[in-house]
Design a protein around this motif. Structure first.
Motif, PDB file in Angstrom:
ATOM      1  N   ILE A  13       0.883  -1.218   0.108  1.00  0.00           N
ATOM      2  CA  ILE A  13       0.076  -0.040  -0.150  1.00  0.00           C
ATOM      3  C   ILE A  13       0.944   1.287  -0.104  1.00  0.00           C
ATOM      4  N   ASN A  14       1.894   1.204   0.725  1.00  0.00           N
ATOM      5  CA  ASN A  14       2.884   2.393   0.673  1.00  0.00           C
ATOM      6  C   ASN A  14       3.617   2.492  -0.586  1.00  0.00           C
ATOM      7  N   ALA A  15       3.904   1.493  -1.142  1.00  0.00           N
ATOM      8  CA  ALA A  15       4.645   1.429  -2.626  1.00  0.00           C
ATOM      9  C   ALA A  15       3.635   1.880  -3.582  1.00  0.00           C
ATOM     10  N   ILE A  16       2.428   1.487  -3.447  1.00  0.00           N
ATOM     11  CA  ILE A  16       1.458   1.875  -4.652  1.00  0.00           C
ATOM     12  C   ILE A  16       1.313   3.401  -4.500  1.00  0.00           C
ATOM     13  N   ILE A  17       1.264   4.355  -3.533  1.00  0.00           N
ATOM     14  CA  ILE A  17       1.296   5.377  -3.143  1.00  0.00           C
ATOM     15  C   ILE A  17       2.256   6.369  -3.491  1.00  0.00           C
ATOM     16  N   PHE A  18       3.230   5.968  -2.960  1.00  0.00           N
ATOM     17  CA  PHE A  18       4.353   6.701  -2.767  1.00  0.00           C
ATOM     18  C   PHE A  18       5.714   6.484  -3.625  1.00  0.00           C
ATOM     19  N   VAL A  52      -0.071  10.041 -10.047  1.00  0.00           N
ATOM     20  CA  VAL A  52      -1.475  10.053 -10.139  1.00  0.00           C
ATOM     21  C   VAL A  52      -2.196  10.117  -8.571  1.00  0.00           C
ATOM     22  N   HIS A  53      -1.574   9.781  -7.552  1.00  0.00           N
ATOM     23  CA  HIS A  53      -1.782   9.793  -6.190  1.00  0.00           C
ATOM     24  C   HIS A  53      -1.784  11.400  -5.943  1.00  0.00           C
ATOM     25  N   ASN A  54      -0.629  11.790  -6.101  1.00  0.00           N
ATOM     26  CA  ASN A  54      -0.577  13.327  -5.614  1.00  0.00           C
ATOM     27  C   ASN A  54      -1.147  14.294  -6.231  1.00  0.00           C
ATOM     28  N   PHE A  55      -1.314  14.150  -7.619  1.00  0.00           N
ATOM     29  CA  PHE A  55      -2.393  14.956  -8.495  1.00  0.00           C
ATOM     30  C   PHE A  55      -3.590  15.065  -8.048  1.00  0.00           C
ATOM     31  N   ASN A  56      -4.320  13.852  -7.704  1.00  0.00           N
ATOM     32  CA  ASN A  56      -5.599  13.734  -6.955  1.00  0.00           C
ATOM     33  C   ASN A  56      -5.872  14.273  -5.874  1.00  0.00           C
ATOM     34  N   SER A  57      -5.086  13.776  -4.939  1.00  0.00           N
ATOM     35  CA  SER A  57      -5.323  14.136  -3.483  1.00  0.00           C
ATOM     36  C   SER A  57      -4.841  15.826  -3.144  1.00  0.00           C
ATOM     37  N   PHE A 309      -6.190   2.621 -12.903  1.00  0.00           N
ATOM     38  CA  PHE A 309      -6.352   2.491 -14.408  1.00  0.00           C
ATOM     39  C   PHE A 309      -7.700   3.187 -14.800  1.00  0.00           C
ATOM     40  N   ILE A 310      -8.856   2.785 -14.017  1.00  0.00           N
ATOM     41  CA  ILE A 310     -10.075   3.381 -14.593  1.00  0.00           C
ATOM     42  C   ILE A 310     -10.082   4.805 -14.450  1.00  0.00           C
ATOM     43  N   TYR A 311      -9.407   5.297 -13.077  1.00  0.00           N
ATOM     44  CA  TYR A 311      -9.246   6.614 -12.807  1.00  0.00           C
ATOM     45  C   TYR A 311      -8.533   7.323 -14.008  1.00  0.00           C
ATOM     46  N   LEU A 312      -7.563   6.816 -14.684  1.00  0.00           N
ATOM     47  CA  LEU A 312      -7.107   7.435 -15.722  1.00  0.00           C
ATOM     48  C   LEU A 312      -7.852   7.605 -17.099  1.00  0.00           C
ATOM     49  N   VAL A 313      -8.649   6.419 -17.228  1.00  0.00           N
ATOM     50  CA  VAL A 313      -9.555   6.411 -18.309  1.00  0.00           C
ATOM     51  C   VAL A 313     -10.805   7.521 -18.264  1.00  0.00           C
ATOM     52  N   GLU A 314     -11.413   7.784 -17.133  1.00  0.00           N
ATOM     53  CA  GLU A 314     -12.450   8.573 -17.031  1.00  0.00           C
ATOM     54  C   GLU A 314     -11.696  10.088 -16.724  1.00  0.00           C
ATOM     55  N   LEU A 315     -10.568  10.303 -16.408  1.00  0.00           N
ATOM     56  CA  LEU A 315      -9.868  11.702 -16.404  1.00  0.00           C
ATOM     57  C   LEU A 315      -9.688  12.032 -17.924  1.00  0.00           C
ATOM     58  N   ARG A 316      -9.230  11.056 -18.746  1.00  0.00           N
ATOM     59  CA  ARG A 316      -8.855  11.334 -20.248  1.00  0.00           C
ATOM     60  C   ARG A 316     -10.368  11.551 -20.823  1.00  0.00           C
ATOM     61  N   ALA A 317     -11.295  11.173 -20.514  1.00  0.00           N
ATOM     62  CA  ALA A 317     -12.765  11.297 -21.024  1.00  0.00           C
ATOM     63  C   ALA A 317     -13.160  12.925 -20.622  1.00  0.00           C
ATOM     64  N   ASN A 456     -12.557   9.768  -4.777  1.00  0.00           N
ATOM     65  CA  ASN A 456     -12.698   9.559  -3.395  1.00  0.00           C
ATOM     66  C   ASN A 456     -11.995   8.468  -3.203  1.00  0.00           C
ATOM     67  N   SER A 457     -12.335   7.566  -3.827  1.00  0.00           N
ATOM     68  CA  SER A 457     -11.275   6.070  -3.369  1.00  0.00           C
ATOM     69  C   SER A 457     -10.030   6.103  -3.490  1.00  0.00           C
ATOM     70  N   LEU A 458      -9.478   6.985  -4.339  1.00  0.00           N
ATOM     71  CA  LEU A 458      -7.919   7.324  -4.053  1.00  0.00           C
ATOM     72  C   LEU A 458      -7.654   8.092  -2.820  1.00  0.00           C
ATOM     73  N   TYR A 459      -8.463   9.045  -2.621  1.00  0.00           N
ATOM     74  CA  TYR A 459      -8.166   9.826  -1.428  1.00  0.00           C
ATOM     75  C   TYR A 459      -8.203   8.858  -0.054  1.00  0.00           C
ATOM     76  N   LYS A 460      -9.281   7.989  -0.141  1.00  0.00           N
ATOM     77  CA  LYS A 460      -9.558   7.278   1.256  1.00  0.00           C
ATOM     78  C   LYS A 460      -8.518   6.078   1.389  1.00  0.00           C
ATOM     79  N   LEU A 461      -7.701   5.675   0.292  1.00  0.00           N
ATOM     80  CA  LEU A 461      -6.368   4.691   0.347  1.00  0.00           C
ATOM     81  C   LEU A 461      -5.413   5.430   1.610  1.00  0.00           C
ATOM     82  N   ASP A 462      -5.483   6.730   1.678  1.00  0.00           N
ATOM     83  CA  ASP A 462      -4.512   7.410   2.587  1.00  0.00           C
ATOM     84  C   ASP A 462      -4.873   6.885   3.966  1.00  0.00           C
ATOM     85  N   ASP A 463      -6.432   6.904   4.239  1.00  0.00           N
ATOM     86  CA  ASP A 463      -6.864   6.457   5.548  1.00  0.00           C
ATOM     87  C   ASP A 463      -6.521   5.118   5.885  1.00  0.00           C
ATOM     88  N   PHE A 464      -6.628   4.293   5.123  1.00  0.00           N
ATOM     89  CA  PHE A 464      -6.308   2.715   5.399  1.00  0.00           C
ATOM     90  C   PHE A 464      -4.779   2.515   5.529  1.00  0.00           C
TER      91      PHE A 464
END
Length: 472
Positions: A13-18, A52-57, A309-317, A456-464
């Motif tokens: 989880i730390n690796a996937i975010i940071f 992606v994570h930093n951009f979103n949060s 991945f789906i975050y990037l798909v909808e971001l592109r749309a 919101n899901s990406l943002y909540k990963l920080d809580d976990f």
């Protein structure tokens, strides 16, 4: 063993975010029973998960959250009473947290009551634009271009033309739309938040099993009846099929993150406390059950990657449709609120455009011999998935499932219908071409809200991640 695997999952989880982990590169990590492998060869988007994570949060989430509180986006029109078209729906959820309360008429903004306006039989150059200031003030003012035509053809032919036009529009859609459904009702999304309801068991499992086994593309060489495709088998699919699977898997991961992030925590001797004493918050055990390698045959971490991945798909749309979205009125009848909504949307689109590594949809459907057939199958599979949402037995789960699949379907329509290709300045288009880029109100509301769920899901990963750090 359990402690060791969870510790490794915490490291992940730390690796996937940071850490600088590339979204579309092949990577693997082993540790005891922990093994993960992300999708290969989807290299068109070179974004690092850290970026992606930093951009979103930091940049996007606060602005998007503010936009979603506006009236235009908080009221969603949906039919929750449509029967399941695939099997007998005999497992309706009776728990109070499954219930959805539609808006009474007096709470719906006046500008959204466009269907109460007089019906005018015209070949509308901008169909289904009933949610606009122009239409609500004078239903006939924007039909001038076709006045002569309307005087020389019969009323029956006009209706036939409207039916043909609606048929043509439907060919571009990846899902059915409730916008003109007489049984659709408005729901206030802020008063009916997506959260854990307790809906589970055979009914819920049947929905997801049908989605994965019957409507996702499957490897032909190594087919089995496990609903989820193992990551090391995904390379047997072509690019378009992998994109489809990753999008559905990412949506599923996002929903599971929401259910874990807003969980009913307060209980007393097995009974939930009174409504005023209910306490909702993140449940780490629920999150681990849904994503830990030990409970997902090692696939949970890959599902989290599919969320990015789906975050990037909808971001592109959203980026692709930005010239169109910047010129929408977002009309609700409240001039001040509508202006704030327009400005908030422009702020959001400015942030989205600043992201450097968007998903590249132009790499898909390029084989001229197979492209049309594959795109048709792609669309039909997704339309089936949106219909399966009518088989969900929990009304609140059905509400958010329909909204998020419609939002993803709208994103796919923007990316692959061809109608949004090459537009940079929407206001310079003539009325005929503007019609080609038309989105219905429900498509816009679902697109932005669906992307809000992913954000919101990406943002909540920080809580976990913080909760796992404290536990370790």
């Amino acid at each position: 063993m359990v402690v060791t695997v969870r510790f490794i999952f915490y490291i992940f989880i730390n690796a996937i975010i940071f850490h600088n982990c590339c979204v579309h590169c092949v990577q693997a990590k082993n540790g005891n029973t922990f093994h993960w492998n992300i999708l290969e060869k989807v290299e068109e988007c070179q974004s690092k998960i850290e970026n992606v994570h930093n951009f979103n949060s930091i940049e996007l989430y606060p602005t998007l959250r503010k936009l979603l509180s506006k009236d235009f986006f908080r009221f969603y029109e949906v039919n929750l009473k449509r029967p399941c078209p695939f099997w007998l729906d005999d497992s309706r959820c009776a728990m109070k947290d499954c219930h959805v309360k539609p808006c009474p008429p007096e709470e719906i903004p006046e500008g959204l009551k466009g269907d109460t306006q007089p019906k005018v039989v015209h070949v509308d150059p901008q169909p289904k634009r009933k949610y606009s200031k122009m239409v609500n003030e004078d239903c006939a003012t924007h039909h001038n271009d076709l006045d002569y035509l309307n005087k020389t053809i019969s009323e029956k032919l006009q209706k036939d033309l409207q039916m043909w036009e609606a048929h043509d529009d439907a060919l571009d859609n990846f899902c059915d739309i409730d916008d003109d459904d007489e049984n659709a009702e408005y729901v206030d999304l802020l008063l009916n938040p997506e959260r854990y309801t307790g809906y589970a068991g055979p009914s819920a499992h049947r929905v997801w099993k049908s989605i994965y086994l019957e409507n996702c593309f499957r490897p032909k060489k190594s087919f089995n009846f496990n609903p989820y495709i193992q990551s090391n088998k995904l390379n047997e699919l072509c690019l378009e099929e992998r994109v489809f699977y990753r999008s559905i898997s990412g949506l599923h991961a996002s929903i599971n993150t929401h259910l874990s992030a807003i969980y009913l925590l307060s209980k007393n001797n097995g009974f939930v406390l009174g409504k005023d004493e209910e306490k909702w918050g993140p449940n780490l055990e629920e999150f681990l059950k849904r994503f830990s390698p030990e409970t997902t045959n090692g696939e949970g971490p890959n599902w989290l990657r599919n969320l990015y991945f789906i975050y990037l798909v909808e971001l592109r749309a959203l980026a692709k449709a930005a010239p169109y979205l910047e010129n929408e009125e977002y009309y609700t009848g409240n001039d001040s609120n509508d202006w704030d909504t327009q400005m908030a949307m422009k702020d959001l689109l400015h942030i989205i455009r600043s992201f450097p590594d968007h998903f590249d949809e132009t790499s898909m459907f390029r084989n001229s011999e197979q492209a049309d057939k594959l795109k048709y199958e792609f669309k039909q599979h997704f339309r089936n998935i949106t219909r399966i949402m009518d088989c969900v037995g929990c009304d609140k789960c059905r509400l958010w499932g329909k909204l998020q699949t419609q939002g993803l379907g709208t994103a796919l329509k923007i990316l692959f219908s061809g109608k949004f290709d090459g537009i940079t300045q929407f206001e310079t288009l003539d009325s005929h071409n503007k019609k080609e880029f038309q989105l219905q109100r429900n498509e816009i509301v679902s697109l932005v809200n669906a992307f809000g769920r992913l954000s919101n899901s990406l943002y909540k990963l920080d809580d976990f991640r913080q909760m796992m750090r404290e536990r370790m």
